[in-house]
Design a protein around this motif. Structure first.
Motif, PDB file in Angstrom:
ATOM      1  N   GLY A 105      -5.062 -40.903  10.901  1.00 12.24           N
ATOM      2  CA  GLY A 105      -4.567 -41.460   9.653  1.00 12.24           C
ATOM      3  C   GLY A 105      -4.799 -40.625   8.404  1.00 12.24           C
ATOM      4  O   GLY A 105      -4.647 -41.131   7.300  1.00 12.24           O
ATOM      5  N   TYR A 106      -5.150 -39.347   8.544  1.00  8.44           N
ATOM      6  CA  TYR A 106      -5.291 -38.494   7.372  1.00  8.44           C
ATOM      7  C   TYR A 106      -3.895 -38.133   6.873  1.00  8.44           C
ATOM      8  O   TYR A 106      -3.128 -37.491   7.585  1.00  8.44           O
ATOM      9  N   VAL A 107      -3.556 -38.564   5.660  1.00 12.20           N
ATOM     10  CA  VAL A 107      -2.231 -38.286   5.103  1.00 12.20           C
ATOM     11  C   VAL A 107      -2.279 -36.914   4.424  1.00 12.20           C
ATOM     12  O   VAL A 107      -3.102 -36.683   3.546  1.00 12.20           O
ATOM     13  N   PRO A 108      -1.404 -36.000   4.839  1.00  9.24           N
ATOM     14  CA  PRO A 108      -1.424 -34.664   4.247  1.00  9.24           C
ATOM     15  C   PRO A 108      -0.794 -34.645   2.864  1.00  9.24           C
ATOM     16  O   PRO A 108       0.127 -35.403   2.577  1.00  9.24           O
ATOM     17  N   CYS A 109      -1.289 -33.776   2.018  1.00  9.41           N
ATOM     18  CA  CYS A 109      -0.688 -33.574   0.709  1.00  9.41           C
ATOM     19  C   CYS A 109       0.423 -32.532   0.842  1.00  9.41           C
ATOM     20  O   CYS A 109       0.663 -31.977   1.918  1.00  9.41           O
ATOM     21  N   LYS A 110       1.071 -32.263  -0.262  1.00  6.77           N
ATOM     22  CA  LYS A 110       2.169 -31.301  -0.291  1.00  6.77           C
ATOM     23  C   LYS A 110       1.715 -29.920   0.194  1.00  6.77           C
ATOM     24  O   LYS A 110       2.382 -29.286   1.010  1.00  6.77           O
ATOM     25  N   LEU A 111       0.581 -29.448  -0.284  1.00  7.40           N
ATOM     26  CA  LEU A 111       0.095 -28.136   0.120  1.00  7.40           C
ATOM     27  C   LEU A 111      -0.296 -28.108   1.593  1.00  7.40           C
ATOM     28  O   LEU A 111      -0.094 -27.103   2.279  1.00  7.40           O
ATOM     29  N   CYS A 112      -0.861 -29.213   2.092  1.00  5.50           N
ATOM     30  CA  CYS A 112      -1.208 -29.283   3.509  1.00  5.50           C
ATOM     31  C   CYS A 112       0.030 -29.060   4.370  1.00  5.50           C
ATOM     32  O   CYS A 112      -0.003 -28.326   5.363  1.00  5.50           O
ATOM     33  N   LEU A 113       1.112 -29.714   3.989  1.00  7.30           N
ATOM     34  CA  LEU A 113       2.353 -29.575   4.748  1.00  7.30           C
ATOM     35  C   LEU A 113       2.900 -28.153   4.652  1.00  7.30           C
ATOM     36  O   LEU A 113       3.405 -27.606   5.636  1.00  7.30           O
ATOM     37  N   GLN A 114       2.787 -27.541   3.482  1.00  2.00           N
ATOM     38  CA  GLN A 114       3.268 -26.167   3.318  1.00  2.00           C
ATOM     39  C   GLN A 114       2.412 -25.177   4.111  1.00  2.00           C
ATOM     40  O   GLN A 114       2.928 -24.173   4.596  1.00  2.00           O
ATOM     41  N   GLU A 115       1.121 -25.466   4.243  1.00  6.66           N
ATOM     42  CA  GLU A 115       0.237 -24.566   4.991  1.00  6.66           C
ATOM     43  C   GLU A 115       0.569 -24.554   6.482  1.00  6.66           C
ATOM     44  O   GLU A 115       0.203 -23.610   7.188  1.00  6.66           O
ATOM     45  N   ARG A 116       1.233 -25.568   6.968  1.00  2.00           N
ATOM     46  CA  ARG A 116       1.597 -25.625   8.392  1.00  2.00           C
ATOM     47  C   ARG A 116       2.786 -24.733   8.722  1.00  2.00           C
ATOM     48  O   ARG A 116       2.954 -24.310   9.867  1.00  2.00           O
ATOM     49  N   ILE A 117       3.627 -24.444   7.745  1.00  2.00           N
ATOM     50  CA  ILE A 117       4.871 -23.719   8.008  1.00  2.00           C
ATOM     51  C   ILE A 117       4.635 -22.359   8.672  1.00  2.00           C
ATOM     52  O   ILE A 117       5.311 -22.037   9.656  1.00  2.00           O
ATOM     53  N   PRO A 118       3.688 -21.535   8.203  1.00  2.00           N
ATOM     54  CA  PRO A 118       3.476 -20.271   8.909  1.00  2.00           C
ATOM     55  C   PRO A 118       3.070 -20.458  10.372  1.00  2.00           C
ATOM     56  O   PRO A 118       3.508 -19.695  11.243  1.00  2.00           O
ATOM     57  N   TYR A 119       2.286 -21.492  10.659  1.00  2.00           N
ATOM     58  CA  TYR A 119       1.905 -21.747  12.047  1.00  2.00           C
ATOM     59  C   TYR A 119       3.128 -22.113  12.881  1.00  2.00           C
ATOM     60  O   TYR A 119       3.280 -21.653  14.018  1.00  2.00           O
ATOM     61  N   TYR A 120       3.998 -22.962  12.315  1.00  2.00           N
ATOM     62  CA  TYR A 120       5.219 -23.338  13.027  1.00  2.00           C
ATOM     63  C   TYR A 120       6.075 -22.112  13.334  1.00  2.00           C
ATOM     64  O   TYR A 120       6.728 -22.047  14.374  1.00  2.00           O
ATOM     65  N   ALA A 121       6.112 -21.165  12.423  1.00  2.00           N
ATOM     66  CA  ALA A 121       6.902 -19.951  12.631  1.00  2.00           C
ATOM     67  C   ALA A 121       6.233 -18.995  13.612  1.00  2.00           C
ATOM     68  O   ALA A 121       6.901 -18.363  14.437  1.00  2.00           O
ATOM     69  N   VAL A 122       4.910 -18.909  13.544  1.00  2.00           N
ATOM     70  CA  VAL A 122       4.178 -17.922  14.341  1.00  2.00           C
ATOM     71  C   VAL A 122       4.160 -18.267  15.824  1.00  2.00           C
ATOM     72  O   VAL A 122       4.247 -17.370  16.668  1.00  2.00           O
ATOM     73  N   VAL A 123       4.048 -19.531  16.171  1.00  2.00           N
ATOM     74  CA  VAL A 123       3.932 -19.898  17.585  1.00  2.00           C
ATOM     75  C   VAL A 123       5.099 -19.350  18.408  1.00  2.00           C
ATOM     76  O   VAL A 123       4.870 -18.607  19.373  1.00  2.00           O
ATOM     77  N   PRO A 124       6.357 -19.652  18.067  1.00  2.00           N
ATOM     78  CA  PRO A 124       7.434 -19.115  18.907  1.00  2.00           C
ATOM     79  C   PRO A 124       7.582 -17.595  18.808  1.00  2.00           C
ATOM     80  O   PRO A 124       7.912 -16.944  19.806  1.00  2.00           O
ATOM     81  N   VAL A 125       7.337 -17.038  17.640  1.00  2.00           N
ATOM     82  CA  VAL A 125       7.475 -15.581  17.495  1.00  2.00           C
ATOM     83  C   VAL A 125       6.414 -14.859  18.322  1.00  2.00           C
ATOM     84  O   VAL A 125       6.699 -13.862  18.996  1.00  2.00           O
ATOM     85  N   ALA A 126       5.194 -15.358  18.317  1.00  2.00           N
ATOM     86  CA  ALA A 126       4.130 -14.732  19.118  1.00  2.00           C
ATOM     87  C   ALA A 126       4.409 -14.892  20.610  1.00  2.00           C
ATOM     88  O   ALA A 126       4.152 -13.975  21.400  1.00  2.00           O
TER      89      ALA A 126
END
Length: 160
Positions: A31-52
């Motif tokens: 139940g930890y609700v992410p803030c705007k920056l938390c959500l933005q910090e996930r984007i590089p991880y989302y991109a890196v997983v398939p590229v790696a």
């Protein structure tokens, strides 16, 4: 492709997937609700997983380029995490429009007014959780930096 390049690519993909997976478990499981920056910090991880993962099967030259992209994306993620952690510690101001995700949209005005009593706006300058004295944003910055170093050094070493 060199085995060390393939191993580095798989390690980066696994660590990035575990990191963003942990954030998703905290959000949806605890139940930890992410803030705007938390959500933005996930984007590089989302991109890196398939590229790696792709880098693990590409020829060496293309794998090095893919890992170089991963390093740059993760450096961006580290900078975002450091900015967010600095805002949490009060070193500088966070974004003025920072608020987290909300729940479902209310069906009518009465439901909307009832939701106002229970909805909590998530502030980017307040750490929701600290582990060993470091906020989740701080951990994100450290993990991103370590993974950027791993992917970047693997790409550069494989060239020689």
């Amino acid at each position: 492709m060199r085995p060390t390049l393939r191993l580095a690519a798989l390690a980066v993909a696994l660590a990035a997937a575990l990191t963003v997976g942990g954030a998703l478990v905290l959000e949806h499981g605890f139940g930890y609700v992410p803030c705007k920056l938390c959500l933005q910090e996930r984007i590089p991880y989302y991109a890196v997983v398939p590229v790696a993962l792709l880098a693990a099967i590409l020829p060496a030259r293309a794998a090095r380029l893919a890992l170089g992209f991963c390093a740059l994306a993760l450096l961006y993620g580290a900078a975002l995490g450091a900015y967010h952690a600095g805002a949490e510690w009060g070193f500088w101001l966070g974004p003025s429009d920072c608020g987290g995700g909300a729940g479902a949209t209310p069906a009518d005005v009465g439901d909307f007014l009832k939701n106002l009593d229970s909805v909590r706006v998530v502030d980017c300058s307040t750490a929701a959780l600290r582990v060993l004295g470091i906020s989740l944003a701080g951990w994100s910055a450290l993990i991103s930096l370590a993974l950027a170093a791993l992917s970047g050094s693997a790409a550069l070493r494989a060239r020689n």
